[in-house]
Design a protein around this motif. Sequence first.
Motif, PDB file in Angstrom:
ATOM      1  N   VAL A  85       1.064  -0.791  -0.183  1.00  0.00           N
ATOM      2  CA  VAL A  85      -0.185   0.027   0.139  1.00  0.00           C
ATOM      3  C   VAL A  85       1.423   1.300  -0.198  1.00  0.00           C
ATOM      4  CG1 VAL A  85      -2.032   1.249   1.190  1.00  0.00           C
ATOM      5  CG2 VAL A  85      -2.038  -1.140   1.168  1.00  0.00           C
ATOM      6  N   ARG A  86       0.620   2.575  -1.019  1.00  0.00           N
ATOM      7  CA  ARG A  86       1.575   3.097  -1.679  1.00  0.00           C
ATOM      8  C   ARG A  86       1.333   4.354   0.186  1.00  0.00           C
ATOM      9  NH1 ARG A  86      -0.687   6.776  -5.425  1.00  0.00           N
ATOM     10  NH2 ARG A  86       1.394   8.202  -4.803  1.00  0.00           N
ATOM     11  N   GLU A  87       2.095   4.701   0.505  1.00  0.00           N
ATOM     12  CA  GLU A  87       2.206   5.662   1.794  1.00  0.00           C
ATOM     13  C   GLU A  87       0.844   6.407   2.234  1.00  0.00           C
ATOM     14  OE1 GLU A  87       2.633   7.328   5.289  1.00  0.00           O
ATOM     15  OE2 GLU A  87       3.873   5.904   4.336  1.00  0.00           O
ATOM     16  N   PRO A  88       0.860   7.756   0.793  1.00  0.00           N
ATOM     17  CA  PRO A  88      -0.978   7.969   0.803  1.00  0.00           C
ATOM     18  C   PRO A  88      -2.022   7.203   1.503  1.00  0.00           C
ATOM     19  CG  PRO A  88       0.022   8.769  -0.826  1.00  0.00           C
ATOM     20  CD  PRO A  88       1.195   7.652  -0.456  1.00  0.00           C
ATOM     21  N   PHE A  89      -1.853   6.497   1.642  1.00  0.00           N
ATOM     22  CA  PHE A  89      -3.187   4.918   1.496  1.00  0.00           C
ATOM     23  C   PHE A  89      -3.299   4.698   2.766  1.00  0.00           C
ATOM     24  CE2 PHE A  89      -3.323   6.301  -2.816  1.00  0.00           C
ATOM     25  CZ  PHE A  89      -3.903   7.168  -2.878  1.00  0.00           C
ATOM     26  N   ARG A  90      -1.868   4.473   3.735  1.00  0.00           N
ATOM     27  CA  ARG A  90      -1.766   3.577   4.755  1.00  0.00           C
ATOM     28  C   ARG A  90      -2.380   3.613   5.910  1.00  0.00           C
ATOM     29  NH1 ARG A  90       4.690   3.255   3.642  1.00  0.00           N
ATOM     30  NH2 ARG A  90       4.657   1.509   1.962  1.00  0.00           N
ATOM     31  N   ARG A  91      -2.822   3.138   6.882  1.00  0.00           N
ATOM     32  CA  ARG A  91      -3.373   3.301   7.945  1.00  0.00           C
ATOM     33  C   ARG A  91      -4.840   3.279   8.149  1.00  0.00           C
ATOM     34  NH1 ARG A  91       1.836   4.909   8.207  1.00  0.00           N
ATOM     35  NH2 ARG A  91       1.294   7.425   7.409  1.00  0.00           N
ATOM     36  N   ARG A  92      -5.243   2.903   6.811  1.00  0.00           N
ATOM     37  CA  ARG A  92      -6.695   3.287   7.009  1.00  0.00           C
ATOM     38  C   ARG A  92      -7.607   1.588   6.328  1.00  0.00           C
ATOM     39  NH1 ARG A  92      -6.979   6.572   2.056  1.00  0.00           N
ATOM     40  NH2 ARG A  92      -9.561   6.228   1.995  1.00  0.00           N
ATOM     41  N   GLY A  93      -6.823   0.825   6.509  1.00  0.00           N
ATOM     42  CA  GLY A  93      -7.001  -0.832   6.462  1.00  0.00           C
ATOM     43  C   GLY A  93      -7.263  -0.999   5.096  1.00  0.00           C
ATOM     44  N   LEU A  94      -6.058  -0.419   4.124  1.00  0.00           N
ATOM     45  CA  LEU A  94      -6.877  -1.550   2.707  1.00  0.00           C
ATOM     46  C   LEU A  94      -5.720  -2.372   2.928  1.00  0.00           C
ATOM     47  CD1 LEU A  94      -6.946  -0.958  -0.261  1.00  0.00           C
ATOM     48  CD2 LEU A  94      -4.909   0.454  -0.226  1.00  0.00           C
ATOM     49  N   GLY A  95      -4.886  -2.460   3.398  1.00  0.00           N
ATOM     50  CA  GLY A  95      -4.229  -4.400   3.608  1.00  0.00           C
ATOM     51  C   GLY A  95      -4.170  -5.302   3.621  1.00  0.00           C
ATOM     52  N   GLY A  96      -5.199  -4.852   4.810  1.00  0.00           N
ATOM     53  CA  GLY A  96      -6.017  -5.859   4.911  1.00  0.00           C
ATOM     54  C   GLY A  96      -7.025  -6.076   4.103  1.00  0.00           C
ATOM     55  N   ALA A  97      -8.299  -5.677   3.957  1.00  0.00           N
ATOM     56  CA  ALA A  97      -9.209  -4.761   2.689  1.00  0.00           C
ATOM     57  C   ALA A  97      -8.617  -6.501   1.718  1.00  0.00           C
ATOM     58  CB  ALA A  97      -9.270  -3.645   2.386  1.00  0.00           C
ATOM     59  N   ILE A  98      -7.105  -5.627   1.103  1.00  0.00           N
ATOM     60  CA  ILE A  98      -6.836  -6.273  -0.563  1.00  0.00           C
ATOM     61  C   ILE A  98      -6.405  -7.762  -0.162  1.00  0.00           C
ATOM     62  CG2 ILE A  98      -4.700  -6.230  -1.593  1.00  0.00           C
ATOM     63  CD1 ILE A  98      -4.309  -3.252  -1.397  1.00  0.00           C
ATOM     64  N   THR A  99      -5.663  -7.814   1.358  1.00  0.00           N
ATOM     65  CA  THR A  99      -5.010  -9.101   1.371  1.00  0.00           C
ATOM     66  C   THR A  99      -7.060 -10.623   1.340  1.00  0.00           C
ATOM     67  OG1 THR A  99      -3.349  -9.135   2.801  1.00  0.00           O
ATOM     68  CG2 THR A  99      -4.325 -11.074   3.311  1.00  0.00           C
ATOM     69  N   ALA A 100      -8.160  -9.584   2.111  1.00  0.00           N
ATOM     70  CA  ALA A 100      -9.054 -10.674   2.113  1.00  0.00           C
ATOM     71  C   ALA A 100      -9.864 -11.149   0.518  1.00  0.00           C
ATOM     72  CB  ALA A 100     -10.040 -10.344   2.993  1.00  0.00           C
ATOM     73  N   GLU A 101      -9.424  -9.930  -0.226  1.00  0.00           N
ATOM     74  CA  GLU A 101     -10.594 -10.404  -1.303  1.00  0.00           C
ATOM     75  C   GLU A 101      -9.523 -10.563  -2.150  1.00  0.00           C
ATOM     76  OE1 GLU A 101     -12.951  -9.227  -4.387  1.00  0.00           O
ATOM     77  OE2 GLU A 101     -13.097  -9.126  -2.764  1.00  0.00           O
ATOM     78  N   ILE A 102      -8.237 -10.579  -2.432  1.00  0.00           N
ATOM     79  CA  ILE A 102      -7.421 -11.925  -3.133  1.00  0.00           C
ATOM     80  C   ILE A 102      -7.730 -13.038  -2.616  1.00  0.00           C
ATOM     81  CG2 ILE A 102      -5.114 -12.554  -3.536  1.00  0.00           C
ATOM     82  CD1 ILE A 102      -4.403  -9.847  -3.554  1.00  0.00           C
TER      83      ILE A 102
END
Length: 249
Positions: A191-208
Amino acid sequence: MDLRIQRSVVSNLRTRPQAVEVGPFVAGFDAGTDSPFVNYATPQPGAAITAADVRALIEAFEQAGRKPRLEYVTSSSPGLESLLLAAGFTVEARQEYLICTPQTLNAPPVPSDVILAEARTDPDRADLAAATNEAFGAPAEASDGDVARIRRTQDGGGIALLARAADGERAGGGQAMTPQDRLSEIGGIGVREPFRRRGLGGAITAEIARLLFARGVEIAWLEAGGEDSWRVYERVGFAPAGRRLYISR
């Protein structure tokens, strides 16, 4: 589970464009990059391995112009580490791998201003590679080799997921390798720095993982690079299941 994971790693390396069988080892080389994280070997589980086998593996890497490196589930070849250390290898890392099943998956909400979609075109694949390269501290650009590797993974049944902001700005993404024995490894979650700490990494992992399970995969597995990512993966349903070794010369 250890044996099943190690067998899937062997099978995946055998699908590489330049897969080489060296005695009890399988090595996967890629002419498009000299990255040691792409070019590595793994042992066939349970195979008898000698010092001569290790020397032959080193020679195969030298002939390919690549750094000798292995990744493997430690229990699958319990005596191998001592042979590698004696041949001049150094341990890079010891990590636990985590697994997730359809029953344990806990998908968090995707941030409202981000869209997750599979990369279907080469420009999308280039954006995915550039975004994750930047997320891992590399130059925010994608090579033709990056795009070709992503396309090849998808052609084999793997997944390449791109996260974009509503305005089209690339936010991050991740991939899942070609399934083997109804298992698939998820990796490269960035996740690129401007989009971190918003739960995006977990959302990407779960969707994959969700996409894998929808296509018949029984177990998704991955490794966490640190405590922060470990917590993210546990929240979406991954649990520790075994240990892997990274070692190079």
